[in-house]
Every structure is written in C-alpha cells, then in structure tokens.
Write a protein that holds these residues in place. Sequence first.
Motif, short mmCIF file in Angstrom:
data_model
loop_
_atom_site.label_atom_id
_atom_site.label_comp_id
_atom_site.label_asym_id
_atom_site.label_seq_id
_atom_site.Cartn_x
_atom_site.Cartn_y
_atom_site.Cartn_z
N UNK A 1 -32.24 -5.58 -11.13
CA UNK A 1 -31.43 -5.41 -9.92
C UNK A 1 -30.03 -5.95 -10.14
N UNK A 2 -29.91 -7.07 -10.86
CA UNK A 2 -28.60 -7.60 -11.24
C UNK A 2 -28.35 -7.22 -12.69
N UNK A 3 -27.20 -6.65 -12.94
CA UNK A 3 -26.95 -6.00 -14.21
C UNK A 3 -26.90 -6.98 -15.39
N UNK A 4 -27.32 -6.49 -16.53
CA UNK A 4 -27.34 -7.28 -17.77
C UNK A 4 -26.37 -6.71 -18.80
N UNK A 5 -25.31 -6.10 -18.34
CA UNK A 5 -24.36 -5.46 -19.23
C UNK A 5 -23.28 -6.45 -19.69
N UNK A 6 -22.68 -6.16 -20.85
CA UNK A 6 -21.54 -6.95 -21.34
C UNK A 6 -20.28 -6.35 -20.73
N UNK B 1 -27.08 1.02 -16.87
CA UNK B 1 -28.31 0.24 -17.08
C UNK B 1 -29.52 1.17 -17.24
N UNK B 2 -29.61 2.14 -16.35
CA UNK B 2 -30.74 3.07 -16.40
C UNK B 2 -30.73 3.86 -17.71
N UNK B 3 -29.55 4.33 -18.09
CA UNK B 3 -29.44 5.11 -19.32
C UNK B 3 -29.79 4.26 -20.54
N UNK B 4 -29.35 3.01 -20.54
CA UNK B 4 -29.59 2.13 -21.69
C UNK B 4 -31.10 1.96 -21.95
N UNK B 5 -31.87 1.81 -20.88
CA UNK B 5 -33.30 1.62 -21.05
C UNK B 5 -34.01 2.94 -21.31
N UNK B 6 -33.62 3.99 -20.59
CA UNK B 6 -34.26 5.28 -20.81
C UNK B 6 -34.05 5.75 -22.25
N UNK B 7 -32.87 5.46 -22.82
CA UNK B 7 -32.58 5.89 -24.18
C UNK B 7 -33.54 5.28 -25.20
N UNK B 8 -34.05 4.09 -24.91
CA UNK B 8 -34.95 3.41 -25.84
C UNK B 8 -36.41 3.88 -25.70
N UNK B 9 -36.67 4.64 -24.64
CA UNK B 9 -37.96 5.28 -24.43
C UNK B 9 -39.13 4.30 -24.57
N UNK B 10 -39.04 3.23 -23.84
CA UNK B 10 -40.15 2.28 -23.78
C UNK B 10 -41.38 2.97 -23.20
N UNK B 11 -42.57 2.49 -23.55
CA UNK B 11 -43.81 3.08 -23.02
C UNK B 11 -44.00 2.70 -21.56
N UNK C 1 -41.66 1.53 -18.38
CA UNK C 1 -40.30 1.37 -17.86
C UNK C 1 -40.39 0.73 -16.48
N UNK C 2 -39.70 -0.40 -16.31
CA UNK C 2 -39.68 -1.10 -15.03
C UNK C 2 -38.31 -0.90 -14.40
N UNK C 3 -38.28 -0.38 -13.19
CA UNK C 3 -37.03 -0.10 -12.48
C UNK C 3 -37.00 -0.91 -11.19
N UNK C 4 -36.02 -1.81 -11.09
CA UNK C 4 -35.87 -2.67 -9.92
C UNK C 4 -34.74 -2.11 -9.05
N UNK D 1 -18.22 -8.85 2.87
CA UNK D 1 -19.50 -8.77 2.16
C UNK D 1 -19.29 -7.79 1.02
N UNK D 2 -19.14 -8.27 -0.23
CA UNK D 2 -18.79 -7.38 -1.34
C UNK D 2 -19.99 -6.58 -1.84
N UNK D 3 -19.70 -5.51 -2.58
CA UNK D 3 -20.78 -4.67 -3.08
C UNK D 3 -21.59 -5.38 -4.16
N UNK D 4 -20.98 -6.26 -4.93
CA UNK D 4 -21.68 -7.01 -5.97
C UNK D 4 -21.77 -8.46 -5.51
N UNK D 5 -22.84 -8.78 -4.78
CA UNK D 5 -22.93 -10.09 -4.13
C UNK D 5 -22.98 -11.23 -5.14
N UNK D 6 -23.67 -11.02 -6.29
CA UNK D 6 -23.89 -12.13 -7.21
C UNK D 6 -22.61 -12.55 -7.92
N UNK D 7 -21.78 -11.58 -8.30
CA UNK D 7 -20.59 -11.92 -9.08
C UNK D 7 -19.30 -11.91 -8.27
N UNK D 8 -19.26 -11.16 -7.18
CA UNK D 8 -18.05 -11.13 -6.35
C UNK D 8 -18.18 -11.98 -5.11
#
Length: 524
Positions: free
Chosen positions: A99-104, A162-172, A174-177, A354-361
């Motif tokens: 739900x909270x992004x893990x991107x660099x 985020x979705x593309x990064x995980x789908x590309x790895x084709x895990x058996x 896939x957990x989507x929050x 109330x910002x769109x990215x509550x955790x970082x903004x």
Amino acid sequence: MTVAEQSFTPPPGTAPIVQLKGIAKYFPGVVANENVDLEVMPGEIHALLGENGAGKSTLMNILTGIYQADAGEIIIDGYQKEFATPMQAIAAGIGMVHQHFKLVQAFTVAENIHLGWSETPRRASKAVLENRTDELAKRFNLDIRAGATVSDLSTGEQQRVEILRVLAREARLLILDEPTAVLTPAEARELFRALREFVAEGNAVIFISHKLDEVMEISDRISILRGGRKIATRQTRDCDPHMLANLMVGREIVLDDMRHRAEGAAQVSVEPVLVLDNVSVSSESGGNGLANVSLKLHAGEILGIAGVAGNGQRELSQVLTGVRSASSGQVIVDGKSMKGANAAVFAAFGIGHIPEDRLHSGLAPALSITTNAVMREYGQAPVSPHGIYNPRSAYRLAREIAEAAEVAIPDYGMPVRNLSGGNQQRLVARREMRIADKVLIAAYPSRGLDVGAINTMLRYIVELRDAGAGIVLISEELEELLNLSDRIAVLYEGRIMGVVDNDNLDIEEIGLLMGGRTAAREVA
C-alpha cells in the motif's frame, strides 16, 4: 461472466500454494494477528478483507518476510518455510505490491523495474532498460513513462510502477494491497484481465481491497479479518457486499446522505473564499501541470474535482496549499492574494491539506505519533506556550486529536509509520481539519479506508462544510463526488474541462469530460 459467478473448485488432492497455520504477531499493547489460518490454492484469487487495523498488512508482511511471526507456521507447496528477509520470500515465489510504495524515488521507472531483478542485463544502456520496460508495460496493459524519475510521478503513476515491477517477476503468489486505489475503472479492468491470465497458469493472488464491488467481481474466495483474527472464509458466489461489510466491522453499516445539510448549517457564501485566477503550473515530471486554471470556491460548499490520476490533481492541491508556486496567475484567499506565500503562510491563513500521499507528504514517518499529531500547532499554545515546548501539553493535544479521529493508540511515542494506513489517514485528516478555518483541500481522503471508516471520514468533511469552511474534494470515485459535492469540476491534462452543478448532472457528460472530450468535440 465475472469470476465471482464462476464456481471455484480445485481438483481433488490439489495442495495449496500457501498455508498459514496459527499465525500470531504482537506489538506493545496491540494484538496484530492471533491464531490466523489461511490457505490459498493454485488458480485462485483470494480476497482478504477487514477494517483498517484488522491485521491484513501485518499478516502479509509476515508472509513476505518483512516481519517474523511470534507463533504459527508458513507452508509453501507442502513444505514449512521461514522467511527472515523479503528476498527469501521472493525466492520462494511470493511477490507483493505494498500500500505504501517501495520504490527508489531518485531512480527512473525503468531503473526501478530492473533493480534487483535476475533478468536484468548485466550491461544495458538507459535506452535498453526503457525499451524493456515499455514492452513489459504493454504486456500488462499498464500506462507508465519508462524514462520518468519516480519522485516526479503522481501517486497513481507510482502505484502502476509498483504493480508492473512485481508482475514482471511473475511470482507464483502475487499479493496486492489496495492495488486499484489509484487506478481508473478502465485501468482496473486491464489489471483484472492480467490477474485472471496470471492465475489461469496455476498461480494465485491474494487481493486486499476495501472496494467490495471489485472484490465481488475479481475474487473466488474471501477471508475476513477482524481484530487480528480470522472471522470467516466464504466462497465469493455466496456473498454480497452488505454481508461482507457487516462481517468486516461486526455491526450494521448504514451510509448517510452526505449532501443533506444539518439544521443550522452555514449557508454558501455569496463571495468566494478561494479563487484561482488563470493559474498555470509547470510539471517537472514532463506530465500534466496546470494550464490557465480558473476556479471559485465558496465558503460552506464542497467543490469536487473529478479526473483520471495524473491530469494535474497533484499540482492543483499543491498550488492551493502553498506547497508549489504558480508559474503565472494567482491564488486569492478571502480577498487576499497569496503570491509569494509558502505552505506555512497558507496554513496560518486557515487552509488545511489532506495530501494524496499521507505517509510522505502528510507525516514524518520516523517521528512519534505525538509529534505528527501536533506539528501544525507546534509553535503555539498549548503545545508551546511562550515559545517553550511542553511535552505534556503536546501529548494531551495528540490524544485529543486521536480520539476525535477514532484512532486507538497504545503508545504515542512510537513512530507514526507503525500505524495502519487507514489510521494514519484519519489522524492526518483530523489534524488538518483543526486548522481549516477557511478551506480544506482534501486529496483522495478516503483512499485506503474500509467501508465504515470511509463513512466516518466523509462525515468529518460534511461537518466542516456545515461549520462554514469551503472544501475542495479531489477524488477518482465518482460516487463519492456525487454523494458530497455541490459542484464538480473536471480536470483533464491540467485544464478545467467544465464545472457542473450536482443538481443537474449528466454522468455521460462527466465521463466525456474526464476523457478530454465534450459532446461536440474532442479537445486538441
């Protein structure tokens, strides 16, 4: 036929991809999970429901190696596993979009997609990585800009990465929050198509969402958590949204008519309290900024902003709150030009955000709940009388805000990032409403909230409107906008396509405007 209308019955003797047995996890003063059993079969989309703080994210963090369980066991393909790190879970075929992004943030989209991936070429130019990313995006029907820097992307665009990064790895598995929280209906349909193709190959999906209609559409089975414990697992075909909502919260959910004004509510002001006069904002990401936007907001009304993510909503909320300066034009609040004013001046002038990215903004993740709750009033009484910080007063105010937000907090000294996403959202919302004497800018305020919490959040906004504040409500949920707004403005590629009164609304017209079209012509 939707997935929910189909009969999900795995072949006799089929082993689950994943079994969780007796999982328990405790934090100081909090039972996050206790004695949770869950099994996910090959070929299955298994929905996981529960209120904010019910333990869904904690359970998935255990399955993906971010947390270790205090009790219980994880069984993958019949073999017991222990994941000390997320890399071990990935190696076992488990991938998760959080739900909270893990991107660099400083990397490009293409670099994030290929980071830590075994299939990334050892030597590859920027062009090669971007071309590979574009091919993946086409394969999974996700609209992304491979060369863009992630920090310049909107929340919706980052979610797609985020979705593309995980789908590309084709895990058996896939957990989507909350994967569709920032996707348009068309994008969500494309994602659902990709998920069905994914499970048709014998894989499985755990799908966490608060959108009950989409859960009914996409899932085969549904498990419900409440208070950290599993309440039930049901075949989707045997469920309906009303039953699921009641199972989630343990009580009857009644949605209120939000457009009804309470007796004694403030009247809509004759003169606007907030004006955007021909405002333009450049976009550093190469996407859509704002182009000659003019809007008027009156005290005592809710102005809805409709549009597909990435069409200038981020820039609009930032320029309305002083986070970003207009390139041209001006913002006028209560008759006063705010040219040159920063975010602190806007806040002091009675504008909450109330910002769109509550955790970082909206929050400082590593700081305490108390600090985050009182940061808007940090330099004034009662937190800092005579300029001297008073920890006891800060704690009392933080507790008052948390109680008003209906957030149960065991330890106000713990980092705010330890709260569930929904509780973070409610805390930010109540904090901002305290300072919103004139205007509240609410960007996706119900994002990530469960059905009961959404109703509560929207009631907060209505109460503020009835008290005489003007509200700008930015949302991708048309139903939400229709249920609250007095008027709706449609944003497309940084331009206002039109402003319509909610009393005389044509849904088809709104849809055309959101796509950059009117009944008569297509916008160039």
